[in-house]
Design a protein around this motif. Structure first.
Motif, PDB file in Angstrom:
ATOM      1  N   VAL A  14     -61.229-145.993 -71.381  1.00 31.82           N
ATOM      2  CA  VAL A  14     -60.377-145.082 -70.607  1.00 31.82           C
ATOM      3  C   VAL A  14     -60.761-143.351 -70.955  1.00 31.82           C
ATOM      4  N   ARG A  15     -60.277-142.697 -70.168  1.00 29.63           N
ATOM      5  CA  ARG A  15     -60.327-141.243 -70.065  1.00 29.63           C
ATOM      6  C   ARG A  15     -58.805-140.545 -69.845  1.00 29.63           C
ATOM      7  N   ASN A  16     -58.707-139.378 -70.331  1.00 33.61           N
ATOM      8  CA  ASN A  16     -57.579-138.596 -70.095  1.00 33.61           C
ATOM      9  C   ASN A  16     -57.342-138.501 -68.675  1.00 33.61           C
ATOM     10  N   ALA A  17     -58.351-138.108 -67.778  1.00 35.70           N
ATOM     11  CA  ALA A  17     -58.148-138.265 -66.285  1.00 35.70           C
ATOM     12  C   ALA A  17     -57.408-139.318 -65.647  1.00 35.70           C
ATOM     13  N   ASP A  18     -57.483-140.726 -66.405  1.00 31.03           N
ATOM     14  CA  ASP A  18     -56.851-141.860 -65.943  1.00 31.03           C
ATOM     15  C   ASP A  18     -55.561-141.845 -65.989  1.00 31.03           C
ATOM     16  N   ALA A  19     -54.697-140.870 -66.807  1.00 29.93           N
ATOM     17  CA  ALA A  19     -53.253-140.949 -67.050  1.00 29.93           C
ATOM     18  C   ALA A  19     -52.486-141.009 -65.786  1.00 29.93           C
ATOM     19  N   PRO A  20     -52.554-140.324 -64.700  1.00 28.00           N
ATOM     20  CA  PRO A  20     -51.896-140.617 -63.567  1.00 28.00           C
ATOM     21  C   PRO A  20     -52.082-142.021 -62.891  1.00 28.00           C
ATOM     22  N   ALA A  21     -53.109-142.693 -62.807  1.00 27.42           N
ATOM     23  CA  ALA A  21     -53.224-144.156 -62.573  1.00 27.42           C
ATOM     24  C   ALA A  21     -52.725-144.938 -63.331  1.00 27.42           C
ATOM     25  N   ILE A  22     -52.688-144.640 -64.744  1.00 23.18           N
ATOM     26  CA  ILE A  22     -52.136-145.652 -65.641  1.00 23.18           C
ATOM     27  C   ILE A  22     -50.533-145.442 -65.417  1.00 23.18           C
ATOM     28  N   GLN A  23     -49.776-144.273 -65.463  1.00 21.09           N
ATOM     29  CA  GLN A  23     -48.447-143.965 -65.200  1.00 21.09           C
ATOM     30  C   GLN A  23     -48.198-144.781 -63.834  1.00 21.09           C
ATOM     31  N   SER A  36     -41.491-154.601 -69.802  1.00 14.10           N
ATOM     32  CA  SER A  36     -41.531-153.412 -70.864  1.00 14.10           C
ATOM     33  C   SER A  36     -40.026-153.105 -71.413  1.00 14.10           C
ATOM     34  N   PHE A  37     -39.832-152.876 -72.657  1.00 21.25           N
ATOM     35  CA  PHE A  37     -38.490-152.595 -72.934  1.00 21.25           C
ATOM     36  C   PHE A  37     -38.082-150.864 -72.989  1.00 21.25           C
ATOM     37  N   GLU A  38     -39.172-150.143 -72.471  1.00 15.30           N
ATOM     38  CA  GLU A  38     -38.784-148.820 -72.330  1.00 15.30           C
ATOM     39  C   GLU A  38     -37.754-148.787 -70.964  1.00 15.30           C
ATOM     40  N   GLU A  39     -36.678-147.637 -71.045  1.00 14.46           N
ATOM     41  CA  GLU A  39     -35.802-147.647 -70.239  1.00 14.46           C
ATOM     42  C   GLU A  39     -36.006-146.660 -68.958  1.00 14.46           C
ATOM     43  N   SER A  40     -36.602-145.609 -69.307  1.00 15.49           N
ATOM     44  CA  SER A  40     -37.286-144.699 -68.288  1.00 15.49           C
ATOM     45  C   SER A  40     -38.766-144.486 -68.366  1.00 15.49           C
ATOM     46  N   ALA A  41     -39.410-144.584 -67.458  1.00 12.49           N
ATOM     47  CA  ALA A  41     -40.944-144.690 -67.247  1.00 12.49           C
ATOM     48  C   ALA A  41     -41.507-143.209 -67.870  1.00 12.49           C
ATOM     49  N   PRO A  42     -42.427-142.987 -68.604  1.00 12.12           N
ATOM     50  CA  PRO A  42     -42.963-142.028 -69.298  1.00 12.12           C
ATOM     51  C   PRO A  42     -43.680-141.266 -68.044  1.00 12.12           C
ATOM     52  N   ASP A  43     -43.744-139.878 -68.327  1.00 16.06           N
ATOM     53  CA  ASP A  43     -44.471-139.166 -67.272  1.00 16.06           C
ATOM     54  C   ASP A  43     -46.109-139.059 -67.477  1.00 16.06           C
ATOM     55  N   THR A  44     -46.783-138.617 -66.640  1.00 11.46           N
ATOM     56  CA  THR A  44     -48.081-138.409 -66.993  1.00 11.46           C
ATOM     57  C   THR A  44     -48.497-137.670 -68.266  1.00 11.46           C
ATOM     58  N   ASP A  45     -47.948-136.761 -68.682  1.00  7.99           N
ATOM     59  CA  ASP A  45     -48.203-136.028 -69.724  1.00  7.99           C
ATOM     60  C   ASP A  45     -48.207-136.917 -71.095  1.00  7.99           C
ATOM     61  N   LYS A  49     -50.824-138.167 -73.734  1.00  7.86           N
ATOM     62  CA  LYS A  49     -50.473-138.266 -75.281  1.00  7.86           C
ATOM     63  C   LYS A  49     -50.803-139.616 -76.038  1.00  7.86           C
ATOM     64  N   ARG A  50     -50.396-140.721 -75.322  1.00  4.68           N
ATOM     65  CA  ARG A  50     -50.447-142.086 -75.872  1.00  4.68           C
ATOM     66  C   ARG A  50     -51.943-142.451 -75.747  1.00  4.68           C
ATOM     67  N   ILE A  51     -52.529-142.279 -74.677  1.00  7.65           N
ATOM     68  CA  ILE A  51     -54.135-142.475 -74.357  1.00  7.65           C
ATOM     69  C   ILE A  51     -54.713-141.943 -75.779  1.00  7.65           C
ATOM     70  N   ASP A  52     -54.550-140.686 -75.788  1.00  4.12           N
ATOM     71  CA  ASP A  52     -55.113-139.841 -77.155  1.00  4.12           C
ATOM     72  C   ASP A  52     -54.936-140.484 -78.308  1.00  4.12           C
ATOM     73  N   ALA A  53     -53.623-140.939 -78.611  1.00  6.52           N
ATOM     74  CA  ALA A  53     -53.262-141.449 -79.648  1.00  6.52           C
ATOM     75  C   ALA A  53     -53.887-142.921 -80.171  1.00  6.52           C
ATOM     76  N   ILE A  54     -53.936-143.661 -78.953  1.00 10.57           N
ATOM     77  CA  ILE A  54     -54.339-145.172 -79.084  1.00 10.57           C
ATOM     78  C   ILE A  54     -55.621-145.051 -79.471  1.00 10.57           C
ATOM     79  N   SER A  55     -56.615-144.410 -78.359  1.00  5.34           N
ATOM     80  CA  SER A  55     -58.037-144.455 -78.198  1.00  5.34           C
ATOM     81  C   SER A  55     -58.608-143.620 -79.203  1.00  5.34           C
ATOM     82  N   SER A  56     -58.069-142.765 -79.941  1.00  9.43           N
ATOM     83  CA  SER A  56     -58.662-142.229 -81.409  1.00  9.43           C
ATOM     84  C   SER A  56     -58.932-143.271 -82.207  1.00  9.43           C
TER      85      SER A  56
END
Length: 169
Positions: A14-23, A36-45, A49-56
């Protein structure tokens, strides 16, 4: 890591630039399903942040076909206690138009190869039920059922079970 999957499908980190497509893949799953048990979709930002936290700390892979991101999978911490450090939770999401083409299997094959290379031992997948496609994918990938949390999540006005599957890496 870049790998050729089915003709024209590339599996890569993954790359940070992938965030919009993943979203764009994840948002309808959050908004229209209980997968997914999230109730509202996370935005691209937030996705970035999740990409950074997980991929590190863990592998996070995407499938790209003809320049378009069509799916992703990642591993994350299973539990916080030190004894769990060799276990991970895994997730996979595929764009609606690319489902039923074995893209999830391709990403998971690369993900498990990387998990094995890192010396990880066990992978767990929590699947909101019913979800026949996800259950089928995980069983094809060698997961076995280990239990069900009954009525553990409430979304869209009803209770949902979560089944847990495990695979020794």
């Amino acid at each position: 890591m870049t790998a050729q999957g089915r003709i024209g499908v590339i599996i890569r980190q993954v790359r940070n630039a992938d965030a919009p497509a993943i979203q764009a893949i994840y948002a309808p799953i959050v908004e229209k399903t209980a997968i997914s048990f999230e109730e509202s979709a996370p935005d691209t930002d937030e996705i970035a942040k999740r990409i950074d936290a997980i991929s590190s700390n863990y592998p996070y892979l995407v499938a790209v076909e003809d320049g378009a991101l069509i799916g992703y999978a990642y591993a994350s911490q299973h539990r916080a206690r030190a004894a769990y450090q060799h276990s991970v939770d895994v997730s996979v999401y595929i764009a609606e138009a690319s489902r039923r083409r074995h893209i999830g299997r391709q990403i998971y094959e690369k993900l498990f190869a990387e998990l094995s290379a890192r010396g990880l031992h066990a992978a767990f997948a929590g699947i909101a039920l019913p979800n026949e496609a996800s259950v089928g994918l995980h069983q094809v990938m060698g997961f076995v059922p280990v239990g069900i949390y009954r009525e553990v999540g409430r979304k869209f006005g009803r209770w949902h079970d979560v089944g847990w599957w495990q695979r020794i890496i």
